[in-house]
Write a protein that holds these residues in place. Structure first.
Motif, short mmCIF file in Angstrom:
data_model
loop_
_atom_site.label_atom_id
_atom_site.label_comp_id
_atom_site.label_asym_id
_atom_site.label_seq_id
_atom_site.Cartn_x
_atom_site.Cartn_y
_atom_site.Cartn_z
N ILE A 1 11.92 14.59 29.66
CA ILE A 1 10.64 14.85 29.00
C ILE A 1 10.94 15.42 27.62
O ILE A 1 11.39 16.56 27.50
CB ILE A 1 9.76 15.79 29.82
N ASP A 2 10.71 14.63 26.61
CA ASP A 2 11.15 14.95 25.26
C ASP A 2 9.96 15.39 24.40
O ASP A 2 9.20 14.56 23.90
CB ASP A 2 11.84 13.74 24.64
N CYS A 3 9.83 16.70 24.23
CA CYS A 3 8.80 17.25 23.35
C CYS A 3 9.44 17.90 22.12
O CYS A 3 8.89 18.83 21.53
CB CYS A 3 7.95 18.28 24.10
N VAL A 4 10.64 17.41 21.76
CA VAL A 4 11.39 17.90 20.61
C VAL A 4 11.44 16.86 19.50
O VAL A 4 11.10 17.15 18.34
CB VAL A 4 12.83 18.29 21.02
N HIS A 5 11.85 15.63 19.86
CA HIS A 5 11.91 14.55 18.86
C HIS A 5 10.53 13.94 18.67
O HIS A 5 9.57 14.29 19.37
CB HIS A 5 12.93 13.50 19.31
N TRP A 6 10.44 13.00 17.73
CA TRP A 6 9.14 12.46 17.33
C TRP A 6 9.12 10.94 17.51
O TRP A 6 10.11 10.26 17.25
CB TRP A 6 8.85 12.82 15.87
N CYS A 7 7.98 10.46 17.97
CA CYS A 7 7.78 9.01 18.11
C CYS A 7 7.99 8.32 16.77
O CYS A 7 7.64 8.85 15.71
CB CYS A 7 6.36 8.70 18.59
N LEU A 8 8.55 7.13 16.82
CA LEU A 8 8.66 6.25 15.65
C LEU A 8 7.96 4.93 15.97
O LEU A 8 8.36 4.27 16.92
CB LEU A 8 10.12 6.00 15.30
N PRO A 9 6.93 4.58 15.19
CA PRO A 9 6.30 5.37 14.13
C PRO A 9 5.60 6.60 14.70
O PRO A 9 5.33 6.67 15.89
CB PRO A 9 5.30 4.39 13.51
#
Length: 399
Positions: A375-383
């Motif tokens: 569960i990744d709430c650190v990196h950001w979706c691209l776009p």
């Protein structure tokens, strides 16, 4: 036009009246000037008595770090179908993040001015025959990949010495513009991720940095992990290392020392005269737990600047303060050496705190896949919201 007779008569009789009028005007000017200088003195006294009052004029520079996320039906700049540089773990389109269409359709709007949309052609013209290094943790890689996606409308780069790795140095070259972009993965800005020597920068980036024209520096989130800290040839203490006999060093103290060392290394690196962009912490958004015990990021819209959730949490605020203070010290040192503008602050903390909806969460992989960072709430979706960093970067480098 020839004057008529009545006009000629008026001209004859005016001189006497004009003398009286002129004296009156002179007296009025003198009185006004006296009162105006009194007003100036009064304003100066008020300013001195109220140092926190600041007047902003239309000519003042706009603070692009303060604003709101506003709807933007033309977003996003690209998709996973048009950009091949998206890390699969941030490909939120591929893995079906719910309500993603509405999450993507926002742009950053500073208070009182406009931040121009990203112009890939203008950016590549600016960096022609130059090079840029991203130095930091995996969010630095996230940032670089966002930039490459933004530039993909104009040119695709070729990887230099392709590598099949994640946590390593990788470089890409834009042949048409002779522009090279590199990411140095160095989560603590130092070499060993378990024993951090706070006064010794990672030689992989420190020894190579002289060849770059721009450096984008970041790092913070790894300092919340268990780590032994060294300084001056001795053990300084540790952060969350589980040893009751060890000296506890708060993570923000380590971040401050790390940025001080990295910025000094950049200032003093032989042959490096480039510009350094210090990017502040982009806070994670785990709610109801951490990444390893059920925490998640399920928001589906940005929060507004006046909402409670827009305030940086205690740890993020401490990291931000440490980074900004070390940036200011570095910038002041550069200015004293007659190098103003060599260090630039890219303050993204507040704007990204408002975007808890922009992380992959559990949508960086298929549900049946077992991954360590599930569960990744650190990196950001691209776009995603991180694409606004390209707009900020172009704005900073051209102003």
């Amino acid at each position: 036009m020839k004057p008529n007779s009545s006009s000629s008569q008026q001209v004859v009789v005016r001189p006497a009246a004009s003398t009286t009028g002129l004296l009156f005007v002179l007296l009025l000017v003198a009185f006004t000037a006296c009162n105006y200088s009194s007003l100036i003195r009064t304003d100066r006294l008020l300013d001195a008595a109220s140092p926190h009052v600041k007047t902003t004029s239309a000519a003042s520079a706009c603070d692009v770090t303060r604003g709101e996320w506003v709807p933007d039906p033309s977003a996003p700049y690209y998709t996973n179908a048009t950009c091949p540089f998206i890390d699969g773990r941030q490909d939120c389109i591929k893995y079906g993040k719910p309500e993603l269409a509405s999450i993507l359709r926002w742009r950053w709007q500073p208070h009182g001015c406009d931040l121009p949309r990203f112009d890939p052609a203008a950016f590549l013209r600016l960096v022609r025959h130059r090079s840029m290094a991203f130095v930091g943790d995996s969010v630095a890689r996230n940032h670089m990949q966002s930039l490459m996606c933004l530039l993909s409308k104009v040119e695709y780069p070729q990887e230099i010495q392709p590598k099949d790795c994640i946590h390593c140095t990788r470089s890409y070259h834009y042949h048409e513009h002779n522009f090279t972009v590199t990411v140095f993965w160095t989560p603590f800005l130092f070499m060993d991720p378990h024993n951090v020597y706070l006064d010794e920068p990672d030689p992989e980036w420190a020894n190579a940095i002289a060849g770059y024209d721009y450096v984008v520096l970041n790092g913070a989130k790894w300092f919340t992990r268990p780590v032994v800290l060294h300084e001056g040839g001795r053990v300084l203490g540790c952060s969350d290392c589980g040893d009751p006999n060890a000296t506890y060093v708060p993570p923000h103290v380590a971040v401050r020392a790390a940025f001080r060392t990295a910025l000094r290394a950049l200032r003093d690196a032989p042959g490096f005269r480039g510009r350094v962009v210090v990017r502040t912490v982009a806070p994670p958004h785990y709610e109801n737990g951490k990444w390893y015990d059920g925490g998640n990021c399920l928001r589906t819209r940005p929060v507004r600047s006046d909402e409670a959730a827009a305030a940086l949490p205690e740890t993020g605020a401490a990291f931000h303060a440490a980074q900004v203070e070390e940036f200011r010290a570095a910038a002041a040192g550069a200015a004293s050496l007659d190098e103003p503008g060599r260090f630039v602050l890219m303050d993204v903390s507040e704007m990204m705190q408002m975007r808890g909806d922009g992380h992959p969460g559990q949508y960086g992989h298929w549900p049946h896949e077992k991954v360590g960072f599930g569960i990744d709430c650190v990196h950001w979706c691209l776009p995603g919201p991180i694409d606004a960093w390209g707009e900020l970067l172009l704005h900073l480098l051209t102003n």
